[in-house]
Design a protein around this motif. Structure first.
Motif, PDB file in Angstrom:
ATOM      1  N   LEU A   1       0.827  -1.197   0.000  1.00 47.74           N
ATOM      2  CA  LEU A   1       0.000   0.000   0.000  1.00 47.74           C
ATOM      3  C   LEU A   1       0.864   1.251   0.000  1.00 47.74           C
ATOM      4  O   LEU A   1       2.059   1.222   0.315  1.00 47.74           O
ATOM      5  CB  LEU A   1      -0.912   0.009   1.234  1.00 47.74           C
ATOM      6  CG  LEU A   1      -1.962  -1.104   1.331  1.00 47.74           C
ATOM      7  CD1 LEU A   1      -2.732  -0.959   2.637  1.00 47.74           C
ATOM      8  CD2 LEU A   1      -2.913  -1.066   0.145  1.00 47.74           C
ATOM      9  N   GLU A   2       0.244   2.378  -0.309  1.00 50.44           N
ATOM     10  CA  GLU A   2       0.935   3.656  -0.288  1.00 50.44           C
ATOM     11  C   GLU A   2       1.387   3.981   1.141  1.00 50.44           C
ATOM     12  O   GLU A   2       0.805   3.500   2.114  1.00 50.44           O
ATOM     13  CB  GLU A   2       0.017   4.766  -0.804  1.00 50.44           C
ATOM     14  CG  GLU A   2      -0.491   4.559  -2.219  1.00 50.44           C
ATOM     15  CD  GLU A   2      -1.639   3.569  -2.324  1.00 50.44           C
ATOM     16  OE1 GLU A   2      -2.156   3.143  -1.250  1.00 50.44           O
ATOM     17  OE2 GLU A   2      -2.022   3.220  -3.454  1.00 50.44           O
ATOM     18  N   SER A   3       2.435   4.804   1.264  1.00 50.90           N
ATOM     19  CA  SER A   3       3.030   5.093   2.572  1.00 50.90           C
ATOM     20  C   SER A   3       2.014   5.682   3.542  1.00 50.90           C
ATOM     21  O   SER A   3       2.048   5.387   4.749  1.00 50.90           O
ATOM     22  CB  SER A   3       4.218   6.054   2.409  1.00 50.90           C
ATOM     23  OG  SER A   3       3.812   7.250   1.776  1.00 50.90           O
TER      24      SER A   3
ATOM     25  N   GLU B   1      -1.373   4.600   8.412  1.00 48.18           N
ATOM     26  CA  GLU B   1      -2.695   4.422   9.003  1.00 48.18           C
ATOM     27  C   GLU B   1      -2.855   3.024   9.589  1.00 48.18           C
ATOM     28  O   GLU B   1      -3.386   2.858  10.707  1.00 48.18           O
ATOM     29  CB  GLU B   1      -3.771   4.677   7.949  1.00 48.18           C
ATOM     30  CG  GLU B   1      -5.191   4.543   8.472  1.00 48.18           C
ATOM     31  CD  GLU B   1      -6.233   4.670   7.364  1.00 48.18           C
ATOM     32  OE1 GLU B   1      -7.439   4.608   7.686  1.00 48.18           O
ATOM     33  OE2 GLU B   1      -5.848   4.813   6.177  1.00 48.18           O
ATOM     34  N   VAL B   2      -2.382   2.018   8.867  1.00 50.22           N
ATOM     35  CA  VAL B   2      -2.460   0.638   9.354  1.00 50.22           C
ATOM     36  C   VAL B   2      -1.637   0.470  10.630  1.00 50.22           C
ATOM     37  O   VAL B   2      -2.099  -0.124  11.614  1.00 50.22           O
ATOM     38  CB  VAL B   2      -1.973  -0.346   8.266  1.00 50.22           C
ATOM     39  CG1 VAL B   2      -1.843  -1.761   8.837  1.00 50.22           C
ATOM     40  CG2 VAL B   2      -2.927  -0.353   7.084  1.00 50.22           C
ATOM     41  N   ALA B   3      -0.410   1.021  10.638  1.00 48.52           N
ATOM     42  CA  ALA B   3       0.463   0.904  11.807  1.00 48.52           C
ATOM     43  C   ALA B   3      -0.145   1.585  13.029  1.00 48.52           C
ATOM     44  O   ALA B   3      -0.105   1.047  14.145  1.00 48.52           O
ATOM     45  CB  ALA B   3       1.837   1.500  11.489  1.00 48.52           C
ATOM     46  N   GLN B   4      -0.707   2.757  12.837  1.00 47.21           N
ATOM     47  CA  GLN B   4      -1.332   3.475  13.959  1.00 47.21           C
ATOM     48  C   GLN B   4      -2.533   2.708  14.508  1.00 47.21           C
ATOM     49  O   GLN B   4      -2.757   2.677  15.723  1.00 47.21           O
ATOM     50  CB  GLN B   4      -1.748   4.874  13.509  1.00 47.21           C
ATOM     51  CG  GLN B   4      -0.575   5.803  13.229  1.00 47.21           C
ATOM     52  CD  GLN B   4      -1.014   7.138  12.652  1.00 47.21           C
ATOM     53  OE1 GLN B   4      -2.150   7.300  12.196  1.00 47.21           O
ATOM     54  NE2 GLN B   4      -0.119   8.104  12.669  1.00 47.21           N
TER      55      GLN B   4
ATOM     56  N   MET C   1       7.945  -5.653  10.806  1.00 48.88           N
ATOM     57  CA  MET C   1       7.685  -6.554   9.672  1.00 48.88           C
ATOM     58  C   MET C   1       6.231  -6.460   9.198  1.00 48.88           C
ATOM     59  O   MET C   1       5.574  -7.475   8.934  1.00 48.88           O
ATOM     60  CB  MET C   1       8.038  -8.004  10.043  1.00 48.88           C
ATOM     61  CG  MET C   1       9.529  -8.210  10.288  1.00 48.88           C
ATOM     62  SD  MET C   1       9.965  -9.909  10.758  1.00 48.88           S
ATOM     63  CE  MET C   1       9.598 -10.759   9.222  1.00 48.88           C
ATOM     64  N   LEU C   2       5.745  -5.229   9.090  1.00 47.43           N
ATOM     65  CA  LEU C   2       4.394  -5.009   8.558  1.00 47.43           C
ATOM     66  C   LEU C   2       4.449  -5.078   7.031  1.00 47.43           C
ATOM     67  O   LEU C   2       5.191  -4.338   6.393  1.00 47.43           O
ATOM     68  CB  LEU C   2       3.863  -3.643   9.007  1.00 47.43           C
ATOM     69  CG  LEU C   2       2.547  -3.174   8.370  1.00 47.43           C
ATOM     70  CD1 LEU C   2       1.424  -4.160   8.655  1.00 47.43           C
ATOM     71  CD2 LEU C   2       2.190  -1.773   8.871  1.00 47.43           C
ATOM     72  N   ARG C   3       3.660  -5.983   6.459  1.00 49.00           N
ATOM     73  CA  ARG C   3       3.633  -6.152   5.002  1.00 49.00           C
ATOM     74  C   ARG C   3       2.181  -6.117   4.522  1.00 49.00           C
ATOM     75  O   ARG C   3       1.293  -6.668   5.176  1.00 49.00           O
ATOM     76  CB  ARG C   3       4.286  -7.474   4.598  1.00 49.00           C
ATOM     77  CG  ARG C   3       5.742  -7.600   5.021  1.00 49.00           C
ATOM     78  CD  ARG C   3       6.366  -8.887   4.523  1.00 49.00           C
ATOM     79  NE  ARG C   3       5.708 -10.064   5.097  1.00 49.00           N
ATOM     80  CZ  ARG C   3       6.069 -11.323   4.818  1.00 49.00           C
ATOM     81  NH1 ARG C   3       7.066 -11.554   3.981  1.00 49.00           N
ATOM     82  NH2 ARG C   3       5.434 -12.332   5.371  1.00 49.00           N
ATOM     83  N   THR C   4       1.980  -5.477   3.396  1.00 51.83           N
ATOM     84  CA  THR C   4       0.636  -5.401   2.818  1.00 51.83           C
ATOM     85  C   THR C   4       0.694  -5.733   1.328  1.00 51.83           C
ATOM     86  O   THR C   4       1.749  -5.634   0.696  1.00 51.83           O
ATOM     87  CB  THR C   4       0.037  -3.989   2.985  1.00 51.83           C
ATOM     88  OG1 THR C   4       0.876  -3.041   2.303  1.00 51.83           O
ATOM     89  CG2 THR C   4      -0.069  -3.612   4.456  1.00 51.83           C
TER      90      THR C   4
END
Length: 384
Positions: free
Chosen positions: A217-219, A224-227, A240-243
């Motif tokens: 996904l876009e940065s 947003e996902v990390a938050q 190690m967050l991957r989408t």
């Protein structure tokens, strides 16, 4: 195998309905524009009619791909069939690019041969106006369904319809200009239409290729996902967050750092909450895999594999064989942290209440015995 969900059924119905209506309308428009272009002497309108034929082929492609993409996961496709949409989108982009090259080549050829230039009349003008109205309506109608079911394939097909409407506007200008005496304008309009089709082809094709090679996904969306993950109680940090995208859906996997002393069931509950919150708050998120970490293994150097529970218990029994009180232990917890095994030992309360017992000395003896085996770290003793 589970029955298709309501959302899947709605998606399938939306793709089928828009594809069938679009195919019928595009067939009628392509016939009208090609014959009107031939009878009305407009190269640009003929090119626009061919563009409508490509819309007809894309509707068929969308229908077939949508049917396959809506199928449930099976043994050969455990992640589902959503990428059928992606492959269809890439095929549609390729088709558009080939059409653009053909139209552009013909237009340039006529520009350099004035005798080959066509001179459109009122019939071509009327057919173009009808095409603009019909394709603009089809664009908004299809886009409405695309937004409702979150389908990139339907959105791409809607823009294909819009490109036809826009190209018809260019054709309208070219025909009107040629009728006013600017003989080259119709061929120039045809070339502009070719450029517009090529641009749309590139955007569709590049987006599909990016998805097929698992571009994340876009940065901004990654942030947003990390938050969202960090907002879940019990989450200390993530790594190690991957989408990636699967058709109109988004998939993610992440390592979540938690307190190393919590139970397995509590760690599992944190992972469930992370998954539920992501699916609820992140648009299009349908698949989430959460790996629970007691420590940040992304920054830790690789260590030799440590013995698992059965072997670890056998080693402990051997190390503590000379300590009679160790045989009274009721429970052992093993924590694999920092490249070593930390041990928690639980004794009954009576073990520290009897005459002559010394809990501190017992703890020291257990810890001292573990020094002989580098696989073990500190030991903690509990009574009760």
């Amino acid at each position: 195998m589970n029955a298709p969900s309501a959302a899947t059924l709605e998606r399938r119905q939306a793709i089928s309905r828009t594809s069938i209506v679009g195919a019928v309308l595009n067939l009628v428009l392509s016939v009208i524009k090609i014959f009107a272009g031939l009878l009305g002497h407009s190269q640009a309108l003929i090119a626009d009619g061919i563009h409508s034929l490509s819309d007809l082929l894309s509707d068929v492609l969308v229908y077939v791909a949508g049917h396959h993409a809506s199928q449930q996961p099976d043994q050969n496709h455990p992640y589902g069939h959503a990428r059928y949409e992606t492959v269809a989108t890439l095929a549609l982009g390729t088709l558009l690019l080939l059409i653009a090259l053909g139209i552009g080549w013909d237009a340039v050829h006529r520009l350099f041969e004035p005798d080959a230039l066509l001179k459109p009349d009122a019939l071509a003008l009327a057919a173009t106006l009808a095409s603009i109205g019909a394709k603009e309506w089809l664009y908004w109608w299809t886009l409405g369904y695309a937004k409702r079911v979150r389908s990139d394939l339907l959105r791409a097909n809607a823009w294909h319809h819009r490109s036809d409407a826009i190209s018809s506007i260019v054709v309208l200008i070219g025909i009107a200009g040629t009728m006013a005496g600017l003989t080259y304008l119709d061929a120039i309009a045809a070339f502009i239409v070719a450029l517009m089709i090529a641009r749309i082809a590139w955007e569709l094709g590049w987006g599909a290729i990016s998805e097929l090679v698992d571009t994340g996904l876009e940065s901004e969306r990654i942030t947003e996902v990390a938050q969202t993950i960090r907002s879940v109680g019990g989450v200390r940090d993530i790594h190690m967050l991957r989408t990636r995208r699967l058709g109109g859906q988004v998939s993610a996997d992440v390592h979540v750092l938690v307190d190393p002393d919590i139970s397995v069931s509590e760690g599992h509950m944190i992972s469930v909450l992370v998954e539920q919150r992501l699916k609820r708050e992140i648009s299009d998120m349908t698949d989430v895999t959460v790996h629970i970490d007691p420590e940040d293994d992304a920054s830790k150097p690789e260590v030799p594999p440590l013995p698992l529970r059965a072997e670890a218990l056998a080693r402990l029994a051997s190390l503590w064989s000379a300590i009679p009180a160790a045989n009274e232990r009721q429970r052992l917890l093993l924590h694999y942290l920092g490249g070593r095994i930390e041990v928690e030992v639980f004794f009954p309360i009576t073990a520290c209440q009897r005459t002559g017992s010394d809990p501190k000395r017992l703890c020291a003896e257990l810890a001292e015995a573990l020094r002989e085996d580098s696989a073990f770290g500190r030991v903690r003793v509990y009574f009760g």
